[in-house]
Design an enzyme around this catalytic site. Structure first.
Site, PDB file in Angstrom:
ATOM      1  N   GLY A   8       9.955   9.894   7.463  1.00  0.00           N
ATOM      2  CA  GLY A   8      10.659  10.629   6.416  1.00  0.00           C
ATOM      3  C   GLY A   8      11.789   9.884   5.742  1.00  0.00           C
ATOM      4  O   GLY A   8      12.251  10.293   4.680  1.00  0.00           O
ATOM      5  N   ARG A  11      10.593   5.271   1.534  1.00  0.00           N
ATOM      6  CA  ARG A  11      10.690   5.605   0.110  1.00  0.00           C
ATOM      7  C   ARG A  11       9.770   6.770  -0.251  1.00  0.00           C
ATOM      8  O   ARG A  11      10.167   7.708  -0.935  1.00  0.00           O
ATOM      9  CB  ARG A  11      10.383   4.366  -0.735  1.00  0.00           C
ATOM     10  CG  ARG A  11      11.530   3.364  -0.758  1.00  0.00           C
ATOM     11  CD  ARG A  11      11.119   2.082  -1.493  1.00  0.00           C
ATOM     12  NE  ARG A  11      12.250   1.193  -1.673  1.00  0.00           N
ATOM     13  CZ  ARG A  11      12.710   0.361  -0.743  1.00  0.00           C
ATOM     14  NH1 ARG A  11      12.125   0.329   0.456  1.00  0.00           N
ATOM     15  NH2 ARG A  11      13.740  -0.436  -0.981  1.00  0.00           N
ATOM     16  N   ASN A 112      -0.680  -0.839  11.442  1.00  0.00           N
ATOM     17  CA  ASN A 112      -0.347   0.584  11.535  1.00  0.00           C
ATOM     18  C   ASN A 112      -1.124   1.358  12.595  1.00  0.00           C
ATOM     19  O   ASN A 112      -0.768   2.497  12.906  1.00  0.00           O
ATOM     20  CB  ASN A 112      -0.564   1.250  10.169  1.00  0.00           C
ATOM     21  CG  ASN A 112       0.430   0.741   9.126  1.00  0.00           C
ATOM     22  OD1 ASN A 112       1.573   0.432   9.462  1.00  0.00           O
ATOM     23  ND2 ASN A 112      -0.002   0.648   7.887  1.00  0.00           N
ATOM     24  N   VAL A 134      -0.846   9.717   4.788  1.00  0.00           N
ATOM     25  CA  VAL A 134      -0.524   8.992   3.559  1.00  0.00           C
ATOM     26  C   VAL A 134      -0.526   7.482   3.799  1.00  0.00           C
ATOM     27  O   VAL A 134      -0.746   6.687   2.884  1.00  0.00           O
ATOM     28  CB  VAL A 134       0.850   9.441   3.009  1.00  0.00           C
ATOM     29  CG1 VAL A 134       1.157   8.768   1.674  1.00  0.00           C
ATOM     30  CG2 VAL A 134       0.891  10.956   2.848  1.00  0.00           C
ATOM     31  N   HIS A 190     -10.318   5.298  -0.104  1.00  0.00           N
ATOM     32  CA  HIS A 190      -9.017   5.099  -0.732  1.00  0.00           C
ATOM     33  C   HIS A 190      -8.738   3.605  -0.685  1.00  0.00           C
ATOM     34  O   HIS A 190      -8.114   3.095   0.231  1.00  0.00           O
ATOM     35  CB  HIS A 190      -7.939   5.871   0.034  1.00  0.00           C
ATOM     36  CG  HIS A 190      -6.548   5.684  -0.512  1.00  0.00           C
ATOM     37  ND1 HIS A 190      -6.158   6.177  -1.729  1.00  0.00           N
ATOM     38  CD2 HIS A 190      -5.465   5.052   0.005  1.00  0.00           C
ATOM     39  CE1 HIS A 190      -4.894   5.864  -1.946  1.00  0.00           C
ATOM     40  NE2 HIS A 190      -4.448   5.178  -0.913  1.00  0.00           N
TER      41      HIS A 190
END
Length: 321
Positions: A8, A11, A112, A134, A190
């Site tokens: 959170g 950016r 990640n 996201v 994506h």
């Protein structure tokens, strides 16, 4: 509604918190980040900004308990004590400054994946809620969450609406129409293997025929523009404005409990379009539990072929995790 944004203080994470709080001051937001001071600072600043937004925009939350939703912060250690209605996963390893080409998303998988596994461990004891991913590569990491958490597949959603906005921009310019009036859905991956669904393109809600000679240019624009932005503005900035607006749109749709027109988001497939054991963007409707329905659109032969190519690319990485 209580929305928890993991990552959170980033950016995009902080911009989503600000945008959501501005559009729906009743929604409770918690910013979760390893940078405790930055998360607190963003939460406090957003709390002050809510003063200017409160009472000026239409609310989508229906619960009386949502009135005056607070904006708070905590560290990942505090996740287990939260009672979220929706989780936004935006945590990511820092991106190298030179990551401004289309191959950058592939490199993000190794960086990640460990973060996803760590966060999934922290979420195991929570009641299943929608998880909106996201962080890139979105389809792979959405699949990873689904594979390690014993939650219904409908709870897992990968964000992929930025491509639709980019498609509307370029298609509108080619047709001489305002981008806001254009709808060109994007299925598939994506990333490199996007599938613009030209057969379902609309202008002002009416079907429109896009010349096939324009297809390649439209695809290249959608693929290239986020990296052109990163090169010009700095990779750490990312395309945070369009992403934050799109993420907020998804959250508000879930909060409202329905959307009549399907939107394309990544979710686990179990035979839809003849595909399974993968996450890809497909047309869905949402409700408060996540994906309410996956819609089986009629696609052209080339669109089916491109969707199969996207499946093979994502599935190859899933097999290698």
């Amino acid at each position: 509604m209580h929305v928890v944004i993991i990552g959170g203080a980033s950016r995009i994470g902080s911009t989503v918190g600000y945008t959501l709080s501005g559009m729906d001051p009743d929604v409770e937001v918690t910013l979760v980040d390893i940078d405790e001071d930055a998360a607190w600072a963003h939460a406090t600043d957003i709390s002050h900004a809510k003063y200017h937004f409160s009472g000026t925009l239409e609310r989508v939350s229906n619960s009386a308990t949502d009135v005056g939703g607070a904006v708070r912060s905590t560290t990942p250690a505090g996740l287990e004590g939260l009672d979220p209605d929706l989780l936004v996963f935006n945590a990511a390893a820092p991106r190298p400054e030179e990551a401004t080409d289309r191959g950058a998303r592939e490199a993000e998988l190794d960086r990640n994946l460990e973060i996803v596994d760590t966060v999934a461990d922290q979420l195991r004891d929570l009641e299943p809620v929608p998880v909106l991913v996201v962080t890139n590569p979105v389809d792979r990491l959405t699949y990873r969450f689904w594979s390690v958490l014993d939650w219904p597949r409908a709870r897992f959603i990968g964000y992929s609406l930025s491509e639709m906005a980019r498609a509307a921009d370029v298609v509108g310019r080619k047709l001489g129409e305002a981008g806001q009036n254009v709808h060109c859905p994007i299925m598939g991956e994506h990333g490199e293997h996007i599938v613009p669904v030209f057969s379902h393109a609309r202008v002002d809600g009416e079907p429109v025929e896009i010349p096939e000679s324009e297809y390649a240019d439209i695809r290249e624009y959608i693929r290239d523009i986020p990296f052109e932005i990163a090169e010009s503005r700095g990779v750490q900035e990312t395309s945070r404005w369009v992403t934050s607006a799109g993420v907020t749109r998804v959250i508000r749709t879930i909060a409202a409990g329905e959307n009549e027109t399907p939107i394309c988001l990544s979710t686990p497939l179990a035979g839809e379009y003849g595909l399974r054991d993968v996450c890809l963007s497909v047309p869905v409707t949402l409700d408060e539990n996540g994906v309410a329905e996956i819609h089986d659109w009629e696609l052209s032969r080339s669109e089916r072929r491109e969707l199969a190519t996207a499946y093979e690319a994502v599935r190859a990485d899933v097999d290698g995790m």
